[in-house]
Design a protein around this motif. Sequence first.
Motif, short mmCIF file in Angstrom:
data_model
loop_
_atom_site.label_atom_id
_atom_site.label_comp_id
_atom_site.label_asym_id
_atom_site.label_seq_id
_atom_site.Cartn_x
_atom_site.Cartn_y
_atom_site.Cartn_z
N VAL A 28 6.07 -12.95 -0.33
CA VAL A 28 6.99 -12.72 -1.45
C VAL A 28 6.24 -13.02 -2.74
O VAL A 28 5.46 -13.97 -2.80
CB VAL A 28 8.21 -13.68 -1.37
CG1 VAL A 28 9.21 -13.35 -2.47
CG2 VAL A 28 8.87 -13.62 -0.01
N GLU A 29 6.48 -12.23 -3.76
CA GLU A 29 5.89 -12.56 -5.05
C GLU A 29 6.86 -12.22 -6.18
O GLU A 29 7.73 -11.37 -6.05
CB GLU A 29 4.52 -11.90 -5.24
CG GLU A 29 4.52 -10.40 -5.11
CD GLU A 29 3.11 -9.79 -5.24
OE1 GLU A 29 2.10 -10.52 -5.14
OE2 GLU A 29 3.02 -8.58 -5.45
N ILE A 30 6.70 -12.94 -7.27
CA ILE A 30 7.55 -12.79 -8.45
C ILE A 30 6.65 -12.30 -9.58
O ILE A 30 5.57 -12.86 -9.80
CB ILE A 30 8.19 -14.14 -8.83
CG1 ILE A 30 8.96 -14.75 -7.64
CG2 ILE A 30 9.07 -13.99 -10.07
CD1 ILE A 30 10.16 -13.97 -7.19
N GLY A 42 2.78 -11.98 -9.43
CA GLY A 42 2.52 -12.50 -8.09
C GLY A 42 1.07 -12.84 -7.83
O GLY A 42 0.43 -13.53 -8.63
N PHE A 43 0.56 -12.34 -6.72
CA PHE A 43 -0.82 -12.67 -6.34
C PHE A 43 -1.83 -12.15 -7.35
O PHE A 43 -2.92 -12.70 -7.49
CB PHE A 43 -1.13 -12.15 -4.94
CG PHE A 43 -0.67 -13.11 -3.88
CD1 PHE A 43 -1.49 -14.14 -3.44
CD2 PHE A 43 0.62 -13.03 -3.36
CE1 PHE A 43 -1.06 -15.06 -2.49
CE2 PHE A 43 1.07 -13.94 -2.42
CZ PHE A 43 0.24 -14.96 -1.97
N SER A 54 -1.65 -12.51 -10.39
CA SER A 54 -1.81 -13.48 -11.48
C SER A 54 -2.95 -14.44 -11.21
O SER A 54 -3.43 -15.11 -12.13
CB SER A 54 -0.50 -14.23 -11.74
OG SER A 54 -0.12 -14.94 -10.59
N MET A 65 6.82 -22.06 -3.54
CA MET A 65 7.23 -21.42 -4.79
C MET A 65 7.81 -22.46 -5.76
O MET A 65 7.86 -22.21 -6.97
CB MET A 65 8.26 -20.34 -4.51
CG MET A 65 8.49 -19.37 -5.64
SD MET A 65 7.04 -18.31 -5.99
CE MET A 65 7.48 -16.81 -5.10
N ALA A 103 -0.26 -18.12 -4.67
CA ALA A 103 -0.98 -17.76 -5.90
C ALA A 103 -0.50 -18.65 -7.04
O ALA A 103 0.70 -18.83 -7.24
CB ALA A 103 -0.72 -16.30 -6.25
N VAL A 104 -1.46 -19.20 -7.78
CA VAL A 104 -1.16 -20.05 -8.92
C VAL A 104 -1.61 -19.33 -10.19
O VAL A 104 -2.78 -18.95 -10.31
CB VAL A 104 -1.89 -21.40 -8.80
CG1 VAL A 104 -1.46 -22.35 -9.91
CG2 VAL A 104 -1.66 -22.02 -7.44
N LYS A 105 -0.69 -19.14 -11.12
CA LYS A 105 -1.05 -18.44 -12.35
C LYS A 105 -1.89 -19.37 -13.24
O LYS A 105 -1.92 -20.59 -13.03
CB LYS A 105 0.22 -17.99 -13.07
CG LYS A 105 1.05 -19.13 -13.64
CD LYS A 105 2.26 -18.61 -14.44
CE LYS A 105 3.00 -19.77 -15.08
NZ LYS A 105 4.23 -19.35 -15.77
N ALA A 160 3.84 -23.19 -11.51
CA ALA A 160 2.90 -22.09 -11.75
C ALA A 160 2.68 -21.17 -10.55
O ALA A 160 1.90 -20.24 -10.64
CB ALA A 160 1.56 -22.62 -12.25
N VAL A 161 3.36 -21.42 -9.43
CA VAL A 161 3.17 -20.56 -8.27
C VAL A 161 3.98 -19.28 -8.45
O VAL A 161 5.15 -19.32 -8.84
CB VAL A 161 3.55 -21.29 -6.97
CG1 VAL A 161 3.56 -20.32 -5.79
CG2 VAL A 161 2.57 -22.43 -6.71
N LYS A 162 3.38 -18.14 -8.19
CA LYS A 162 4.05 -16.84 -8.37
C LYS A 162 4.12 -16.01 -7.09
O LYS A 162 4.70 -14.92 -7.11
CB LYS A 162 3.33 -16.01 -9.46
CG LYS A 162 3.29 -16.66 -10.84
CD LYS A 162 4.66 -16.98 -11.42
CE LYS A 162 5.44 -15.77 -11.89
NZ LYS A 162 6.72 -16.19 -12.53
N GLY A 163 3.51 -16.48 -6.01
CA GLY A 163 3.57 -15.72 -4.77
C GLY A 163 3.23 -16.60 -3.58
O GLY A 163 2.48 -17.56 -3.73
#
Lengths: 357, 357, 357, 357
Positions: free
Chosen positions: C247-249, C252-253, C255, D239, D296-298, D243-246
């Motif tokens: 799942v990503e917002i 997502g990945f 970023s 999540m 994933a961390v932005k 800063a996590v986006k995925g």
Amino acid sequence: MSHNSFGHLFRVTTFGESHGIALGAIVDGCPPGIALSEADIQGFLDKRKPGQSRFTTQRREADDVKILSGVFTDAEGRQVTTGTPIALMIENTDQRSKDYGEIANKYRPGHADYVYEAKYGIRDYRGGGRSSARETAARVAAGAVARKVIPNVSIRGALVQIGPHKIDRARFDWAEVERNPLFCPDAVMAAQWADYLDGVRKAGSSIGAVVEVVAEGAPAGWGAPLYGKLDADLAAAMMSINAVKGVEIGDGFASAELTGEENADEMRAGPTFLSNHAGGVLGGISTGQPIVARFAVKPTSSILTPRRTIDRAGNETEIVTKGRHDPCVGIRAVPVGEAMMACVLADHFLRHRGQCG
Amino acid sequence: MSHNSFGHLFRVTTFGESHGIALGAIVDGCPPGIALSEADIQGFLDKRKPGQSRFTTQRREADDVKILSGVFTDAEGRQVTTGTPIALMIENTDQRSKDYGEIANKYRPGHADYVYEAKYGIRDYRGGGRSSARETAARVAAGAVARKVIPNVSIRGALVQIGPHKIDRARFDWAEVERNPLFCPDAVMAAQWADYLDGVRKAGSSIGAVVEVVAEGAPAGWGAPLYGKLDADLAAAMMSINAVKGVEIGDGFASAELTGEENADEMRAGPTFLSNHAGGVLGGISTGQPIVARFAVKPTSSILTPRRTIDRAGNETEIVTKGRHDPCVGIRAVPVGEAMMACVLADHFLRHRGQCG
Amino acid sequence: MSHNSFGHLFRVTTFGESHGIALGAIVDGCPPGIALSEADIQGFLDKRKPGQSRFTTQRREADDVKILSGVFTDAEGRQVTTGTPIALMIENTDQRSKDYGEIANKYRPGHADYVYEAKYGIRDYRGGGRSSARETAARVAAGAVARKVIPNVSIRGALVQIGPHKIDRARFDWAEVERNPLFCPDAVMAAQWADYLDGVRKAGSSIGAVVEVVAEGAPAGWGAPLYGKLDADLAAAMMSINAVKGVEIGDGFASAELTGEENADEMRAGPTFLSNHAGGVLGGISTGQPIVARFAVKPTSSILTPRRTIDRAGNETEIVTKGRHDPCVGIRAVPVGEAMMACVLADHFLRHRGQCG
Amino acid sequence: MSHNSFGHLFRVTTFGESHGIALGAIVDGCPPGIALSEADIQGFLDKRKPGQSRFTTQRREADDVKILSGVFTDAEGRQVTTGTPIALMIENTDQRSKDYGEIANKYRPGHADYVYEAKYGIRDYRGGGRSSARETAARVAAGAVARKVIPNVSIRGALVQIGPHKIDRARFDWAEVERNPLFCPDAVMAAQWADYLDGVRKAGSSIGAVVEVVAEGAPAGWGAPLYGKLDADLAAAMMSINAVKGVEIGDGFASAELTGEENADEMRAGPTFLSNHAGGVLGGISTGQPIVARFAVKPTSSILTPRRTIDRAGNETEIVTKGRHDPCVGIRAVPVGEAMMACVLADHFLRHRGQCG
């Protein structure tokens, strides 16, 4: 407990109104591999069913339960739980067509009519809607499943007071409960109650009662400090039943009059206790003794005597509630109280096993 | 309520043991922008604090509360809530060093000693550990925050019975509650109780009590069917307090003796009710009338008379509980009951606003 | 989310197995007074229904929803929600009688067969039982109710990738999604996918996909730090759908490859944002921009190519899954993703209103 | 997950802001009898602590954890958990006094400033308040307790991507993770990243990253359909980290490109799997294989390059974030991801034991 669900690991959610299509419950978190059929549940529903004596509402409902999910017939032909949610449905069959005009527009004193409307701006007035005691059928069905989760615990209920008439503790006999339609453990009192209730019924009146539920066989250690206390959960469970206004555990309100010496349940090797003032719960955790809960049921608000009230527009008026009603709703609350006890104990059994192995 | 948390939107989690480093609470879900300082909380803690009269334990605790998070001083210099969790901490200062040998190895009858050990295999025996009434300081602190959430609701408690001695309802005066150390609303009875309790205290004994809590100003519509009933949550909240064995709403157990005619709270335009047998709750939802809850507190199990018990090894023995104890724990339960009422109402206010706008 | 329920104030509990009597959902906490009929729900169910094109399973299910409770026809003849639990039921009609011998005794690689049995000691192997994608019908029904709670929020989903074939963002057109059976927003790619899927289907194989769901119209402020973040709830909601593995917002990945300068969504008066790398959520709270979630759906494990596996006795063997299956389960996941987005947003709308007024 | 708590039986509630008095966590539901000291927790906190290399913020915090409750030194002198809530507190020591004028009045693009204020009408702007990564110290402390609950499960994390630079899977070596300050499992890439990050840092910029967490040793059977899926809980947990986006499990988004044949993890006697595309979770339940999660961390929004934004009054302006910041917040997210994995697994271990024995 929140909204229409209760329990933490053994979790029950109910739905349904008095005169809707169906009511029921989803039992979530039930352990797998437990033999469960509709017949296992039906017996308890029949005990609660209206119309079985002249002392309960003459509404006729088959109250046939259907298991929609969560059980499976295994290779050996046994129908067992699978660990997935068990949906139980009871269709409403006796939705007698009638004119709800009076109830639709006036608030019955002592009934939930006014508050539902104050809260939601709308209410399903047919037979009380969601606030009807009919919902307790779903609880009884769920309770039947709960009993299967804790097969070594025996859970029994009795009516111990109707109006001012209390049973004689010296005559308490569980076997007697099965022999009269009032769930009375005192044969002498059962006869007196029958006469008394005939008078109440004929007067179009109603009367309150006290129910006692006892669970035997639960080991020491179920429950959890401090907001998940076994007795806190029991209190909420019993208080959530329609018309209940008080709950007590063990000596309950009588313990206010006891000294520390009198109240202490002394211990001997075993371990065993020499008394059970605590009602099987100390510090929110079971002691291994019988767990004893009592709850007070107010008289139903549906009576034939006119009462002053207001209508939806706020005008002052009077109301008389005709129709088929229970002279003493406390009677049918007995199997409901048993069911709630069963659900709370099943939940705490699983929770204890989860945390403490 | 589950484990050590209660509430749904206004959610309180407490921690701490009697003789640990500190105890406290996290209040989660509090609305933002509410003025809140330590002084707002301290007043309520002082009311509960031990050692204020000869009728409560002589343990000396400063009970100074510290707000660790969740408030912020805004541009105008006001310290207000931010909507994030409010952590409240009270350090334990009077952890008198002592020999716990007897309590460590024996179970006090009527106390949670045995069940904690049966459940967990271990217990913190210093001062009762988690089962100590000391935890109620955290509740009182949380309750002070809850009051700020519903500023138009007045919540007051009183002691209405000690042992066999009940107040005279005709003399009930809230102003009197502030004038005596027993939270007694009846000046005559306050004096009688003082004498009576002196006797109990000198005998090294203890006695039960009944507390009444009344909330005024809550509108109709708070609460939720059926397992989130306002009174079901109140029942759980009160029953979760140490030593409580019974809870009732409005007429409570007395309603078992009422007829439908007597019990019905008739309505007139306003809307207004002509009586309040319901105690402000019908169908689990507030009616707009005063919300009335009562709970029974058993006598503390810490008494000077030897009681029969067993030790951890299962051997039969006797125990006497020395130390600083409350002759009537019901007294200090008054501000605790108020706090629980405040928390439940704040929660239901937010829940109602969430669902119904 | 716990067990078979999700949501906090807008709370959904589902039940049912692929080949049981019925499946459904209870929606608890829905605000009162919302117009709701079966027709409002049916349209969304039809969108998800199997057998509508050659690209989905040929199982035929009417998927007719029945509302069992929680709505009432008011005085003006409008059928509206009452604030009580809304029970939704969909009967299973196409439970084709068949021999489940192979599936009953062997574990399909990539399927939940093995783990259900490892966990519960038993599994309902008929059509996957509780792990069947059929359960998503209950989600779609609940999602239709959720949309009514937040009528100003538009929620739309699309398939943006099948296997290695991604849509061209420059051709993204929501209108196109309605025109092809693949929910593809890119007309060119829709045609290519159709050819590609014909090949997959004829080979008895299956393929993965990516779904994107976008909600427009939600104001800034929905969500809650830190474990009730809007995106944390979305992540759980999407990951709870069958076969979802990621799942990503927003970005997502992708970023992970951005610098702080690139990732910052700059602001101008309005307030307005110059970009939406965040996907409408910062710090777990909505920004007022479109909320963008994407999730990856693995290929179904039901394929015609033999795979190595073991049987219940632990013997090594092979398995081929015959029957009616989706070559790309991602297609029918589109309305399911929309439904989950709707439920999460409805819940956070109510929660925000509860805490912040 | 709701508000500031997560978990069901192993339940963690955190509190605290970046520049408040203290932050911490209450761990509720931990099994009793587990040896636990502050030293057991401190090691994990030290791993997360800022200021340990030039690649993380130069803020200096001792991050000393104090256990306030829930442990007890038993007769044998071992300090063990008692089953009651474990309160963990970390005092903030480096609250450098400074002028927050700019941050107080402007919204940093990509930061939670704007949404906290939109939601609550107020925000604690000192160091980000509740939205600061500083809160993750509480998670790491709770995670250290969780690890003790499931001692046979090994949980390790690594950074697998910084900006466009991914590790070489062929060089993956867990031992290497301990040898460099970037938690990089690839020695060659570790050196390249160091150079790359020096450039990012000197440019006053920031960059995103991907973290991978792997749990080995969990048996098959943990997890619960359908809204309590192990991977749904993991998705929410990851999540919820700043800063996590995925989030993805196993092959994650790559599974969208796989066929059913490729994706199927075939089985052989043992039971054993020939591959782990599923990442150790099928149908929401653990398979017994390593559980693999990636997130994933932005890039942090605190950069030296001016960005366009608005102030609280809505006026257009620019902002530059000075101060001590992480060029790559993904680095310190590694121990946080491990902690969240530990908490989720401990919870599901207890839940599974509760339901299934």
